[in-house]
Design an enzyme around this catalytic site. Structure first.
Site, PDB file in Angstrom:
ATOM      1  N   TYR A  34      -1.319   5.797   0.548  1.00  0.00           N
ATOM      2  CA  TYR A  34      -0.815   4.856   1.509  1.00  0.00           C
ATOM      3  C   TYR A  34      -0.160   5.504   2.982  1.00  0.00           C
ATOM      4  O   TYR A  34       0.161   6.897   2.708  1.00  0.00           O
ATOM      5  CB  TYR A  34       0.230   3.838   0.945  1.00  0.00           C
ATOM      6  CG  TYR A  34       1.568   4.302   0.723  1.00  0.00           C
ATOM      7  CD1 TYR A  34       2.008   5.046  -0.517  1.00  0.00           C
ATOM      8  CD2 TYR A  34       2.460   3.844   1.665  1.00  0.00           C
ATOM      9  CE1 TYR A  34       3.296   5.339  -0.517  1.00  0.00           C
ATOM     10  CE2 TYR A  34       3.880   4.119   1.470  1.00  0.00           C
ATOM     11  CZ  TYR A  34       4.185   4.976   0.312  1.00  0.00           C
ATOM     12  OH  TYR A  34       5.489   5.144   0.261  1.00  0.00           O
ATOM     13  N   ARG A  53      -2.744  12.590   7.737  1.00  0.00           N
ATOM     14  CA  ARG A  53      -2.073  13.051   6.518  1.00  0.00           C
ATOM     15  C   ARG A  53      -2.697  11.892   5.564  1.00  0.00           C
ATOM     16  O   ARG A  53      -2.840  12.455   4.427  1.00  0.00           O
ATOM     17  CB  ARG A  53      -0.416  12.453   6.601  1.00  0.00           C
ATOM     18  CG  ARG A  53       0.383  12.726   5.608  1.00  0.00           C
ATOM     19  CD  ARG A  53       1.787  12.686   5.567  1.00  0.00           C
ATOM     20  NE  ARG A  53       2.180  11.340   5.971  1.00  0.00           N
ATOM     21  CZ  ARG A  53       3.310  10.727   6.059  1.00  0.00           C
ATOM     22  NH1 ARG A  53       4.531  11.774   6.477  1.00  0.00           N
ATOM     23  NH2 ARG A  53       3.779   9.546   6.154  1.00  0.00           N
ATOM     24  N   LYS A 152       0.714  11.316  -0.017  1.00  0.00           N
ATOM     25  CA  LYS A 152       1.465  10.082   0.038  1.00  0.00           C
ATOM     26  C   LYS A 152       0.788   9.405  -1.071  1.00  0.00           C
ATOM     27  O   LYS A 152      -0.153   8.396  -0.478  1.00  0.00           O
ATOM     28  CB  LYS A 152       1.578   9.647   1.150  1.00  0.00           C
ATOM     29  CG  LYS A 152       2.882   8.546   1.358  1.00  0.00           C
ATOM     30  CD  LYS A 152       3.175   8.415   2.916  1.00  0.00           C
ATOM     31  CE  LYS A 152       3.966   7.514   3.215  1.00  0.00           C
ATOM     32  NZ  LYS A 152       5.499   7.404   2.451  1.00  0.00           N
ATOM     33  N   GLU A 185      13.927  16.276  -0.746  1.00  0.00           N
ATOM     34  CA  GLU A 185      13.700  15.129   0.289  1.00  0.00           C
ATOM     35  C   GLU A 185      14.723  14.158  -0.339  1.00  0.00           C
ATOM     36  O   GLU A 185      14.922  14.090  -1.426  1.00  0.00           O
ATOM     37  CB  GLU A 185      12.441  15.029   0.745  1.00  0.00           C
ATOM     38  CG  GLU A 185      11.626  14.496  -0.140  1.00  0.00           C
ATOM     39  CD  GLU A 185      10.116  14.219   0.009  1.00  0.00           C
ATOM     40  OE1 GLU A 185       9.926  13.878   1.024  1.00  0.00           O
ATOM     41  OE2 GLU A 185       9.142  14.163  -0.903  1.00  0.00           O
TER      42      GLU A 185
HETATM   43  N1  PDD Z   1       8.102   6.837   3.749  1.00  0.00           N
HETATM   44  N2  PDD Z   1       9.559  11.442   2.161  1.00  0.00           N
HETATM   45  C1  PDD Z   1       9.071  10.458   1.709  1.00  0.00           C
HETATM   46  C2  PDD Z   1       8.755  10.856   0.167  1.00  0.00           C
HETATM   47  C3  PDD Z   1       8.406   9.148   2.170  1.00  0.00           C
HETATM   48  O1  PDD Z   1       7.838   8.123   1.569  1.00  0.00           O
HETATM   49  C4  PDD Z   1       8.681   9.213   3.634  1.00  0.00           C
HETATM   50  C5  PDD Z   1       8.007   8.174   4.410  1.00  0.00           C
HETATM   51  C6  PDD Z   1       9.034  10.287   4.360  1.00  0.00           C
HETATM   52  C7  PDD Z   1       9.228  10.463   5.794  1.00  0.00           C
HETATM   53  O2  PDD Z   1       8.008  10.572   6.491  1.00  0.00           O
HETATM   54  P1  PDD Z   1       7.661   9.881   7.867  1.00  0.00           P
HETATM   55  O3  PDD Z   1       8.547  10.477   8.566  1.00  0.00           O
HETATM   56  O4  PDD Z   1       6.300  10.361   8.067  1.00  0.00           O
HETATM   57  O5  PDD Z   1       7.808   8.477   7.862  1.00  0.00           O
HETATM   58  C8  PDD Z   1       9.644  11.551   3.684  1.00  0.00           C
HETATM   59  C9  PDD Z   1       7.587   5.688   4.520  1.00  0.00           C
HETATM   60  C10 PDD Z   1       8.417   5.270   5.381  1.00  0.00           C
HETATM   61  C11 PDD Z   1       7.475   4.698   3.208  1.00  0.00           C
HETATM   62  O6  PDD Z   1       7.479   4.711   2.026  1.00  0.00           O
HETATM   63  O7  PDD Z   1       8.061   3.414   3.632  1.00  0.00           O
END
Ligand code: PDD
Length: 290
Positions: A34, A53, A152, A185
């Site tokens: 996703y 991505r 993801k 993270e």
């Molecule tokens: N999540 N790390 C993880 C595990 C994440 O799921 C996300 C984003 C990020 C930050 O990535 P970005 O800057 O591309 O949003 C880091 C989204 C927002 C979600 O699952 O809702």
């Protein structure tokens, strides 16, 4: 009434009619990927980077995307257009598709594409003004050699368990270590900290999602002439930082005030404020909006 706008394979459906087969491997095995895009001024923010991505996630799982890039961009745009007002949180999920009740996915022919939109949530002003509370989770981030966190995927169970630890402590996020005990993270955001004027963030090889926001922040640091290091960092280095902040699509740059019971020295610190302001300009730069 539900605040969600939902589409399945490009068709809008009411939530009660939004059905996917129980034989879809996305449901059976978490065999899905996703992406979450947000809007800024009603336009998709950095959708090109999210799409890139999405391709990487898909190709890593040997499930190359079955539609054109423009088709996925149109799904995000349609979801936003269908919502009544305000900025949107736009999620697209791609599942492996329906197949036999077996781990073998070779007979799953058609991916399902599910779109879910909701209003872009606003985190408490207090968290930006004085720093949010996070915990260091007991649950570890999965190793790169397992389901690589760079993908993801719909497999977020470690993150679900880590967030449970955060909630139990009244915190908004949980920072996860890898099995070597290095910082990776948080459950849905990336982590940065500042020590003696140097901005630091875990290197991708530690096993983490390459956040779109993280990428912009690295660029912002460069543009501001700040030294930024991607490296290997321990729990103690994080706890002894001068400033800590988390980044992500829904949070932007959020300062961290507490990690568990440990208070971070400056919340928000001066470099965090500088970086957050510069990121605000990136968000509103028309060249990042599609
Ligand atoms: N999540 N790390 C993880 C595990 C994440 O799921 C996300 C984003 C990020 C930050 O990535 P970005 O800057 O591309 O949003 C880091 C989204 C927002 C979600 O699952 O809702």
């Amino acid at each position: 009434m539900s605040d969600y706008t939902i589409s399945i394979n490009g068709q809008f459906v009411e939530e009660r009619d939004a059905n996917i087969s129980v034989l879809d491997h996305g449901f059976l095995f978490g065999d899905s990927i996703y992406e979450v895009v947000r809007t800024v001024n009603g336009k998709l923010f950095a959708a090109d980077r999210h799409l890139k991505r999405l391709h990487n996630s898909a190709n890593s799982l040997e499930m190359p995307l079955q539609q054109s890039d423009e088709w996925y961009l149109d799904r995000w745009r349609d979801l936003h257009a269908k919502r009544a007002s305000g900025e949107s949180y736009l999620r697209i999920i791609i599942t492996r598709g329906v197949g036999p009740l077996s781990l073998d996915y070779t007979q799953c022919e058609k991916q399902n594409v599910i779109g879910i939109a909701k209003p872009l949530n606003k985190w408490p002003d207090e968290d930006y003004a004085h720093g949010c509370k996070v915990v260091l989770a007991e649950v570890r981030r999965n190793a790169k050699q397992a389901t690589d966190p760079a993908i993801k995927s719909g497999n977020y169970l470690n993150n679900v368990l880590a967030l449970k630890e955060a909630r139990a402590a009244g915190a908004t996020e949980a920072i996860m270590l890898n099995v070597q005990g290095h910082i990776t993270e948080a459950t849905t955001s990336n982590v940065f900290f500042v020590k003696d004027g140097v901005v630091k963030t875990p290197a991708l090889k530690e096993g983490l999602l390459e956040g779109v926001t993280r990428g912009f922040i690295l660029q912002v640091c460069k543009d501001l002439g700040l030294t930024c290091e991607e490296g290997v960092f321990t729990r103690d280095e994080l706890l002894n930082a001068d400033e800590v902040f988390i980044t992500g699509t829904t949070r932007d740059v959020m300062p961290v005030g507490y990690i568990g019971r440990e208070k971070i020295k400056f919340t928000p610190g001066s470099l965090t404020i500088k970086i957050a302001n510069a990121y605000h300009d990136v968000l509103h730069d028309p060249k990042n909006q599609m």
